[in-house]
Motif scaffolding. Sequence first.
Motif, short mmCIF file in Angstrom:
data_model
loop_
_atom_site.label_atom_id
_atom_site.label_comp_id
_atom_site.label_asym_id
_atom_site.label_seq_id
_atom_site.Cartn_x
_atom_site.Cartn_y
_atom_site.Cartn_z
N LEU A 196 -2.54 8.28 -12.86
CA LEU A 196 -3.68 7.66 -12.19
C LEU A 196 -4.65 7.24 -13.28
CD1 LEU A 196 -4.99 7.07 -9.40
CD2 LEU A 196 -6.20 9.24 -9.66
N ARG A 197 -4.91 5.93 -13.36
CA ARG A 197 -5.73 5.41 -14.44
C ARG A 197 -6.97 4.73 -13.85
NH1 ARG A 197 -3.05 1.79 -19.02
NH2 ARG A 197 -1.35 2.28 -17.64
N LYS A 198 -8.15 5.15 -14.36
CA LYS A 198 -9.42 4.55 -13.95
C LYS A 198 -10.10 3.97 -15.19
CE LYS A 198 -11.16 8.35 -12.08
NZ LYS A 198 -12.05 9.21 -11.32
N SER A 199 -10.92 2.92 -14.98
CA SER A 199 -11.64 2.32 -16.11
C SER A 199 -12.69 3.27 -16.65
CB SER A 199 -12.34 1.03 -15.71
OG SER A 199 -11.54 0.23 -14.93
N GLN A 200 -13.44 3.88 -15.74
CA GLN A 200 -14.49 4.82 -16.12
C GLN A 200 -14.33 6.08 -15.28
OE1 GLN A 200 -18.37 3.09 -15.76
NE2 GLN A 200 -17.70 1.11 -16.55
N GLY A 215 -16.35 7.76 -13.23
CA GLY A 215 -16.82 7.74 -11.85
C GLY A 215 -16.35 6.56 -11.03
N ASP A 216 -15.43 5.78 -11.56
CA ASP A 216 -14.96 4.58 -10.88
C ASP A 216 -14.20 4.94 -9.61
OD1 ASP A 216 -14.45 1.95 -10.38
OD2 ASP A 216 -13.20 1.61 -12.15
N HIS A 217 -14.38 4.12 -8.56
CA HIS A 217 -13.70 4.36 -7.28
C HIS A 217 -12.46 3.51 -7.12
CE1 HIS A 217 -16.72 7.10 -5.87
NE2 HIS A 217 -17.67 6.21 -6.13
N ASN A 218 -12.09 2.74 -8.14
CA ASN A 218 -10.86 1.95 -8.14
C ASN A 218 -9.96 2.49 -9.25
OD1 ASN A 218 -11.62 0.14 -6.06
ND2 ASN A 218 -12.95 -0.90 -7.52
N LEU A 228 0.64 0.74 -8.16
CA LEU A 228 -0.16 0.68 -6.95
C LEU A 228 -1.63 0.58 -7.31
CD1 LEU A 228 1.59 3.62 -5.06
CD2 LEU A 228 2.20 1.21 -4.99
N SER A 229 -2.37 -0.24 -6.58
CA SER A 229 -3.82 -0.33 -6.74
C SER A 229 -4.46 0.50 -5.63
CB SER A 229 -4.30 -1.78 -6.64
OG SER A 229 -3.79 -2.51 -7.72
N LEU A 230 -5.35 1.41 -6.01
CA LEU A 230 -5.97 2.34 -5.06
C LEU A 230 -7.49 2.23 -5.12
CD1 LEU A 230 -3.89 5.50 -6.03
CD2 LEU A 230 -3.37 3.88 -4.21
N SER A 231 -8.12 2.63 -4.03
CA SER A 231 -9.59 2.77 -4.02
C SER A 231 -9.91 4.09 -3.36
CB SER A 231 -10.25 1.61 -3.29
OG SER A 231 -9.91 1.62 -1.92
N PHE A 232 -10.97 4.75 -3.85
CA PHE A 232 -11.34 6.06 -3.34
C PHE A 232 -12.39 5.91 -2.25
CE2 PHE A 232 -13.66 10.10 -3.37
CZ PHE A 232 -12.60 10.96 -3.18
N SER A 233 -12.12 6.52 -1.10
CA SER A 233 -13.06 6.52 0.01
C SER A 233 -13.83 7.82 -0.02
CB SER A 233 -12.31 6.37 1.34
OG SER A 233 -13.18 6.63 2.42
N GLN A 234 -15.15 7.74 -0.34
CA GLN A 234 -15.96 8.96 -0.38
C GLN A 234 -16.13 9.55 1.02
OE1 GLN A 234 -19.48 7.61 -2.54
NE2 GLN A 234 -18.83 8.91 -4.25
N ALA A 235 -16.22 8.68 2.03
CA ALA A 235 -16.42 9.16 3.40
C ALA A 235 -15.22 9.97 3.88
CB ALA A 235 -16.65 7.97 4.34
N ARG A 236 -14.02 9.55 3.51
CA ARG A 236 -12.80 10.25 3.96
C ARG A 236 -12.25 11.19 2.90
NH1 ARG A 236 -8.92 5.96 6.49
NH2 ARG A 236 -7.96 7.84 7.31
N CYS A 237 -12.77 11.07 1.68
CA CYS A 237 -12.35 11.92 0.55
C CYS A 237 -10.85 11.81 0.28
CB CYS A 237 -12.76 13.37 0.79
SG CYS A 237 -12.75 14.34 -0.73
N TRP A 277 -7.69 8.78 -1.47
CA TRP A 277 -7.35 7.50 -2.09
C TRP A 277 -6.65 6.63 -1.06
CZ3 TRP A 277 -9.13 5.98 -6.67
CH2 TRP A 277 -9.57 6.96 -7.56
N MET A 278 -7.05 5.37 -0.99
CA MET A 278 -6.48 4.41 -0.05
C MET A 278 -5.70 3.35 -0.84
SD MET A 278 -7.89 5.44 2.86
CE MET A 278 -7.90 4.08 3.98
N LEU A 279 -4.53 2.98 -0.32
CA LEU A 279 -3.71 1.95 -0.97
C LEU A 279 -4.32 0.58 -0.69
CD1 LEU A 279 -1.11 1.08 -2.45
CD2 LEU A 279 -0.01 1.00 -0.22
N GLU A 280 -4.63 -0.15 -1.74
CA GLU A 280 -5.15 -1.51 -1.62
C GLU A 280 -4.00 -2.52 -1.66
OE1 GLU A 280 -8.35 -2.45 -1.04
OE2 GLU A 280 -8.79 -0.31 -0.86
N ARG A 281 -3.13 -2.38 -2.65
CA ARG A 281 -1.97 -3.26 -2.74
C ARG A 281 -0.94 -2.64 -3.70
NH1 ARG A 281 -5.69 -5.47 -6.06
NH2 ARG A 281 -5.03 -6.09 -8.13
#
Length: 144
Positions: free
Chosen positions: A18-22, A24-27, A42-51, A53-57
């Motif tokens: 799992l690789r993030k740019s920074q 605290g990044d959510h992508n 896979l491209s993922l984004s983190f949902s703070q509300a649901r805690c 990772w969601m699949l973007e594409r």
Amino acid sequence: MISGSNGLLGAADGAMVLRKSQRGDHNASLEIVGRDLADQLLSLSFSQARCLWMLERAAASRFLQPPDEVLEAISAFVQQCNGHWHGTAQGLLDAMHYKEIKSNSLGRRINAKKQQLLDSYNIVSNRYRRDIDLRYLPPQAQTA
């Protein structure tokens, strides 16, 4: 990002990074590689509300494994034997007149590629102690 054969991943059959740019990044991107897995990105984004990772594409093109020469030879041989063969790994090598691999390597390869044998070649493989049982299933028999 992971290379070499020493340390923690030296004996692993696969890895996920799992690789993030920074920090605290959510992508992020998730790279999946392995001996028995298709390579994926896979491209993922983190949902703070649901805690979670969601699949973007997923990457548009998946890695297609090249044909396995040994599995190709096994498939052709089993079909020549009226769709069934039973015996030891060494017996299979002798019957196929195949000299490019040793019997212990053949047994391990059949175990590791059991699903690929079924999916790509319609061959079900089972192990009984030292014996290997190989059966060709015509495609219509698999769905019945």
